[in-house]
Design a protein around this motif. Sequence first.
Motif, PDB file in Angstrom:
ATOM      1  N   GLY A  16     -10.025   1.343  -2.107  1.00  0.00           N
ATOM      2  CA  GLY A  16      -9.982   0.049  -2.755  1.00  0.00           C
ATOM      3  C   GLY A  16      -8.888  -0.836  -2.182  1.00  0.00           C
ATOM      4  O   GLY A  16      -7.941  -0.355  -1.549  1.00  0.00           O
ATOM      5  N   PRO A  17      -8.999  -2.157  -2.373  1.00  0.00           N
ATOM      6  CA  PRO A  17      -8.023  -3.090  -1.790  1.00  0.00           C
ATOM      7  C   PRO A  17      -6.619  -2.920  -2.336  1.00  0.00           C
ATOM      8  O   PRO A  17      -5.646  -3.285  -1.677  1.00  0.00           O
ATOM      9  CB  PRO A  17      -8.596  -4.464  -2.151  1.00  0.00           C
ATOM     10  CG  PRO A  17      -9.508  -4.211  -3.328  1.00  0.00           C
ATOM     11  CD  PRO A  17     -10.064  -2.839  -3.130  1.00  0.00           C
ATOM     12  N   GLN A  18      -6.478  -2.359  -3.551  1.00  0.00           N
ATOM     13  CA  GLN A  18      -5.147  -2.176  -4.124  1.00  0.00           C
ATOM     14  C   GLN A  18      -4.294  -1.221  -3.301  1.00  0.00           C
ATOM     15  O   GLN A  18      -3.062  -1.237  -3.392  1.00  0.00           O
ATOM     16  CB  GLN A  18      -5.251  -1.647  -5.561  1.00  0.00           C
ATOM     17  CG  GLN A  18      -5.953  -2.591  -6.527  1.00  0.00           C
ATOM     18  CD  GLN A  18      -7.455  -2.429  -6.510  1.00  0.00           C
ATOM     19  OE1 GLN A  18      -8.011  -1.664  -5.716  1.00  0.00           O
ATOM     20  NE2 GLN A  18      -8.135  -3.140  -7.397  1.00  0.00           N
ATOM     21  N   ALA A  19      -4.929  -0.361  -2.493  1.00  0.00           N
ATOM     22  CA  ALA A  19      -4.194   0.627  -1.712  1.00  0.00           C
ATOM     23  C   ALA A  19      -3.548   0.033  -0.469  1.00  0.00           C
ATOM     24  O   ALA A  19      -2.708   0.674   0.160  1.00  0.00           O
ATOM     25  CB  ALA A  19      -5.136   1.764  -1.305  1.00  0.00           C
ATOM     26  N   LEU A  20      -3.910  -1.192  -0.120  1.00  0.00           N
ATOM     27  CA  LEU A  20      -3.405  -1.803   1.106  1.00  0.00           C
ATOM     28  C   LEU A  20      -2.175  -2.660   0.846  1.00  0.00           C
ATOM     29  O   LEU A  20      -2.022  -3.241  -0.221  1.00  0.00           O
ATOM     30  CB  LEU A  20      -4.492  -2.667   1.754  1.00  0.00           C
ATOM     31  CG  LEU A  20      -5.460  -1.948   2.703  1.00  0.00           C
ATOM     32  CD1 LEU A  20      -6.261  -0.875   1.987  1.00  0.00           C
ATOM     33  CD2 LEU A  20      -6.399  -2.949   3.383  1.00  0.00           C
ATOM     34  N   THR A  21      -1.307  -2.729   1.830  1.00  0.00           N
ATOM     35  CA  THR A  21      -0.152  -3.609   1.759  1.00  0.00           C
ATOM     36  C   THR A  21      -0.584  -5.042   2.022  1.00  0.00           C
ATOM     37  O   THR A  21      -1.712  -5.301   2.469  1.00  0.00           O
ATOM     38  CB  THR A  21       0.903  -3.215   2.803  1.00  0.00           C
ATOM     39  OG1 THR A  21       0.352  -3.418   4.114  1.00  0.00           O
ATOM     40  CG2 THR A  21       1.316  -1.748   2.646  1.00  0.00           C
ATOM     41  N   ASP A  22       0.324  -5.991   1.763  1.00  0.00           N
ATOM     42  CA  ASP A  22       0.023  -7.398   2.066  1.00  0.00           C
ATOM     43  C   ASP A  22      -0.325  -7.561   3.544  1.00  0.00           C
ATOM     44  O   ASP A  22      -1.262  -8.282   3.896  1.00  0.00           O
ATOM     45  CB  ASP A  22       1.228  -8.284   1.731  1.00  0.00           C
ATOM     46  CG  ASP A  22       1.520  -8.334   0.240  1.00  0.00           C
ATOM     47  OD1 ASP A  22       0.649  -7.921  -0.555  1.00  0.00           O
ATOM     48  OD2 ASP A  22       2.622  -8.783  -0.128  1.00  0.00           O
TER      49      ASP A  22
END
Length: 222
Positions: A16-22
């Motif tokens: 999911g996108p929450q796992a990625l850094t900015d």
Amino acid sequence: MADAAELPRERLLAHGPQALTDAELLQLVVRAGNQHYPVKQIVSEVLATYPKLQGLAEGDQGLLEHIRGLGAAKRASILAGVELGRRAMQRQTVRYGQIKNSEQLGKTMISRFAGVNQESMLILFLDVKNQIITEQIAAIGTVDSAMADPRIVFREALKLSATNLIMVHNHPSGDPSPSQADRDTTTRFQLAAALLGMHLIDHLIVGGERYYSFARDDPESN
């Protein structure tokens, strides 16, 4: 095995996108660099221009134009991504149904106001069961103040047959502590609501990753 450039995409699909850094999210939006500026360098310059993404929510195209290696197509992708996220958060707010507590609303509003550098006031109009009827921006001010006119707000509340209201505004400074003006505004709206047989349930102030609830945190409002 995926190469290094594909790792953010693979991680997003797996976790999911929450796992990625900015930086990783921006890398997916920018997609590729060019022979002079690799994608990671472009992403680093974007994050240096918008520390913690502050200000990017306003889509300041003028600043983006000064980032080396960021052409018109890449700028358009970033601006489109920002606007899509902003609209998704805005529409989530009016769809989450019944307002149950300040914590639920506060967490949503922290995301809603993330990266917004201009102070603004949002009004949630609720029915007798605290279901959201609609929401409206009541005021947009400078970074120092946002003024909402109770006459306009309550005229709209009467048109909507709203029973309860919630005020939310942001402090771009990152400190959600209420000012005396915030307290005065809260009192003014509480009195106006009472005169019309309505109830101001809460006034939330969002600052950075924190929020202040008059209903929860201010004994003078209880």
